[in-house]
Design a protein around this motif. Sequence first.
Motif, PDB file in Angstrom:
ATOM      1  N   THR A 138     -48.624  16.028 -40.468  1.00  0.00           N
ATOM      2  CA  THR A 138     -49.332  16.986 -41.319  1.00  0.00           C
ATOM      3  C   THR A 138     -48.778  16.874 -42.727  1.00  0.00           C
ATOM      4  O   THR A 138     -47.610  16.548 -42.929  1.00  0.00           O
ATOM      5  N   GLY A 139     -49.623  17.155 -43.712  1.00  0.00           N
ATOM      6  CA  GLY A 139     -49.194  17.045 -45.100  1.00  0.00           C
ATOM      7  C   GLY A 139     -49.338  15.626 -45.625  1.00  0.00           C
ATOM      8  O   GLY A 139     -49.623  14.688 -44.875  1.00  0.00           O
ATOM      9  N   ARG A 140     -49.126  15.473 -46.947  1.00  0.00           N
ATOM     10  CA  ARG A 140     -49.243  14.170 -47.584  1.00  0.00           C
ATOM     11  C   ARG A 140     -48.037  13.928 -48.488  1.00  0.00           C
ATOM     12  O   ARG A 140     -47.354  14.853 -48.902  1.00  0.00           O
ATOM     13  N   GLY A 141     -47.799  12.648 -48.776  1.00  0.00           N
ATOM     14  CA  GLY A 141     -46.706  12.308 -49.685  1.00  0.00           C
ATOM     15  C   GLY A 141     -45.372  12.786 -49.166  1.00  0.00           C
ATOM     16  O   GLY A 141     -45.071  12.677 -47.977  1.00  0.00           O
ATOM     17  N   GLU A 142     -44.557  13.345 -50.049  1.00  0.00           N
ATOM     18  CA  GLU A 142     -43.233  13.801 -49.613  1.00  0.00           C
ATOM     19  C   GLU A 142     -43.315  15.096 -48.815  1.00  0.00           C
ATOM     20  O   GLU A 142     -42.311  15.555 -48.269  1.00  0.00           O
ATOM     21  N   HIS A 143     -44.507  15.683 -48.720  1.00  0.00           N
ATOM     22  CA  HIS A 143     -44.690  16.881 -47.897  1.00  0.00           C
ATOM     23  C   HIS A 143     -45.121  16.534 -46.475  1.00  0.00           C
ATOM     24  O   HIS A 143     -45.320  17.430 -45.657  1.00  0.00           O
ATOM     25  N   MET A 144     -45.267  15.260 -46.169  1.00  0.00           N
ATOM     26  CA  MET A 144     -45.668  14.857 -44.817  1.00  0.00           C
ATOM     27  C   MET A 144     -44.554  15.156 -43.831  1.00  0.00           C
ATOM     28  O   MET A 144     -43.386  14.877 -44.090  1.00  0.00           O
ATOM     29  N   GLU A 145     -44.930  15.732 -42.687  1.00  0.00           N
ATOM     30  CA  GLU A 145     -43.973  16.020 -41.616  1.00  0.00           C
ATOM     31  C   GLU A 145     -44.564  15.582 -40.281  1.00  0.00           C
ATOM     32  O   GLU A 145     -45.767  15.748 -40.047  1.00  0.00           O
ATOM     33  N   VAL A 146     -43.720  15.032 -39.434  1.00  0.00           N
ATOM     34  CA  VAL A 146     -44.118  14.680 -38.078  1.00  0.00           C
ATOM     35  C   VAL A 146     -43.692  15.809 -37.147  1.00  0.00           C
ATOM     36  O   VAL A 146     -42.556  16.280 -37.207  1.00  0.00           O
ATOM     37  N   GLY A 147     -44.598  16.248 -36.297  1.00  0.00           N
ATOM     38  CA  GLY A 147     -44.252  17.320 -35.365  1.00  0.00           C
ATOM     39  C   GLY A 147     -45.451  17.668 -34.503  1.00  0.00           C
ATOM     40  O   GLY A 147     -46.487  17.007 -34.532  1.00  0.00           O
ATOM     41  N   THR A 148     -45.293  18.722 -33.721  1.00  0.00           N
ATOM     42  CA  THR A 148     -46.421  19.228 -32.938  1.00  0.00           C
ATOM     43  C   THR A 148     -47.201  20.167 -33.843  1.00  0.00           C
ATOM     44  O   THR A 148     -46.634  20.900 -34.641  1.00  0.00           O
TER      45      THR A 148
END
Length: 687
Positions: free
Chosen positions: A168-178
Motif C-alpha cells: 500500500t502507498g507509493r514511493g517512500e510511503h510504500m509499505e508491505v503488509g496485510t
Amino acid sequence: MPKLTIDGMPIEVEPGTSVLQACEMLGVEVPRFCYHDRLSVAANCRMCLVEMEKAPKPVASCAMPCSEGMVIKTNSPLARNARRGVMEFLLINHPLDCPICDQGGECDLQDQAMAYGFDRGRYGETKRAVKDKELGPLIKTVMTRCIHCTRCIRFAEEIAGVPELGATGRGEHMEVGTYIEQAITSELSGNLVDVCPVGALTSKPYAFSARPWELRKAESIDVLDAVGSNIRIDLRGGEVLRVLPRLNDDVNEEWISDKTRYACDGLKRQRLDRPFIRRDGKLKPASWNEAFAAIAARLKGVPGERIAALAGDLCDAEAMVALKDLMAGLGSPNLDCRQDGAAFDTSCRAGYLFNSTIAGIEKADVILLVGTDPRHEAPLVNARIRKRYRRGGLQVGVIGPGVDLTYPTTYLGAGPPTLQEIAEGRHDFAAKLKAAKHPLLILGAGALARPDGLAVQAAARLVAESCGLIRDGWNGYNVLQLAAARVGGLDLGFLPGTDGRGTRGILDGAGKGEIEVVFLLGADEIDASRLGQAFVIYQGHHGDRGAHRADVVLPGAAYTEKNGTYVNTEGRPQQGRRANFPPGEAREDWTILRALSEVLGCKLPYDSLAQIRQRLVDANPVFAHTDAVIAAAWGSFGQPGSLDGPPFKSPIENFYMTDPISRASVTMAQCAEAFVSPATGKTGTHG
C-alpha cells in the motif's frame, strides 16, 4: 534455440530463458533480491543489472529473455557501477541494526553489500521508519528493514494461495503488509522467512536464540506427516533450535509446512527420560533391568494369542521390524500399524501408495479428491496441486468435506454414493476423467478408516480402472496417507497374521480380557480407555496418551535422535540421520527391543544398524532403494460391498496438534489458539 555470448562464453538456451538463468547455467554469479526461481518475475530490485551490447543502458537480467546473437557482460565497469548505485539506494533507508538482526550471518543484503557496496554512505537525511505488522505467532516483522522486493507478496499469492499480503502507498510511503491487520492464515507461512532476503520477516519463536555460526547442522526427514519432507535440523548443544527445508524437487521442493518447521520446541517438553513402572496405581521411576524384569514376569506363561502390539504414526522402520520379529518370537499374530483402525486391503502395494508420485501431480489435467483435505493432511501435496492449477487447464472435483483448498474446485458430493456413481459411469465427472490425458484420483486415508473402508477402496479402484487412470507409464490411483510410519509398516507386513487381530480387534479383545498384554510402540492416537485391564507396555519419547495408560514405560528416541528409515506416501524410503542424543536414559527404539528380546528368551539376530537395515531389505527389497520410488504392480484389491456409510470427512480437526511432538509444542498451542475455531474445533482457512 537462441545462441548468445556471456562474458565471452557462448551458450545455447531454450526459448524464453532469461539472461539471468543463462548466466546461472554458465556458473556466472549475478546478484539479485527480488528474483526467485519458483516465483513470478517482478524485476523491481534492479540488482541484477548487466550490460547488453547495443543497449543504451544496463538491463535487468531477470526480465530480459535471451535472443539470438545477444552479447552480455556481467562484470564490466558499467554493470559494476550500476549495481553499486542500486546498493547505495537500497541502503539509504535500511537500518544499521545487523548486530541485533536475526538474519545476521545468513542475509542476502549483507553478502551483496560486501561484494557491491561502498565503505560509507553519502545519505545524511533522516531514514524512513515503518511500523511493524502483526502477522501471527510465527512471523516476526521489522518492516523498516524491508527493501520492497515483494517476494513475500508473490509467495503468499502464488505458492500458499492466500492473497493476504500486499503493498500500500507509493514511493517512500510504500509499505508491505496485510491490508487489514491479521495473522497469515496459511499452513505454509513459515516459508516467508526463507524467501525474505533481508531481516524484515524472521522466525518469531527463534528470535534472539542463536547465530548461524553457533549451530550444528544435520540432514533428516520430517515425520509429522506422510510427505517425507527433506529437512535440516539446526542445534546448539543438545537442543534443536530450528528446522529448515532442504531442496528436493521430487518431494517438497524447497518448502515445508509450519508444523514441520515450528513444532520442534515440543522435542524438549514432556519427554520420557527414564523407565517407569506402575506401582500402587502410580508410575514410578525404575532402572532398565527392573523394567525388563517386570515385563518378563508378566509375560511368563501368557500364550502368544493373548499378546498384541500396535505401532504408532512416528515409528521408524527399524523399530517396527524389530517389534514384529519380537512378536513372532513370542508367538503373537496380533499386530497392526494402523492406529486409526483402517481395515483396507493391503495385498496389492499399489492399493495403498501415492502411485503417480508427488511430482507427477504436475502432469495431471483432471483430479478427483475423495474424502481428503490435502491442505491440512499434506500441505506440500496441496501446494503441488495449486502449482499445477496456476499453469492452467486443471479441473478438480471434490467428494467429501467442502473446504477451501487454495484453488477452484467443483463440489460433487459429500459421500460414498457419488463415488459409486462415478465408478459406474453415471456421473458427469466420469466422462471428464476418461477424456483426460493424465487423470488423477487422490483417496484420503480417512475415507478408508471406516466400517465400509474395504468397499470404498474397491469403488476407488473401479473408478481408476473404468475411467482410464491406469495406462502405460501412468498410474493415477493415489492414496494420501497421514502417518510417516504407515507405508513402512505396510511394506514390512506389520499387520495381523493368520487368525490375528487388527487394531479394532486388539482394543475389543483387551476390553473383554481376551488380550492380556499390549505393547504400544509410540501408539498415542488410540482410545486407551478401551484397553481394559490389559498389561500395557509403552515405548515412546513423550508422556502422551499412551504413557498415561501404561504399566511399564520404556523411554525411546524422537526422530531427531536416531538414525531411522521412513517410507513416505509415495513408497519412497528415506533415511533420517541422528542430530542429537536422546535425553537421560532414553535409547534408540530398535536397541531397546533388541535388549528386551534377550531378557524374554527370544533374542533378535541383529546387533548393529547395518544388520537391522539388512533385515529391512530381507523383509522387503524396496528398502534397498533409498530415495527412489519403485513402481508398484497394479492388481485387484478392496472388497466390493455396500457404500451406505456417512459422508466422508477428514480425520484432521486441528492441523497444529496431530502427534505427541506437536501437542507438546508451545508454538503449536499458540497457533491452535490463533487459527483453530473454538466452536467447531476445525482449523480455520482463508475464505
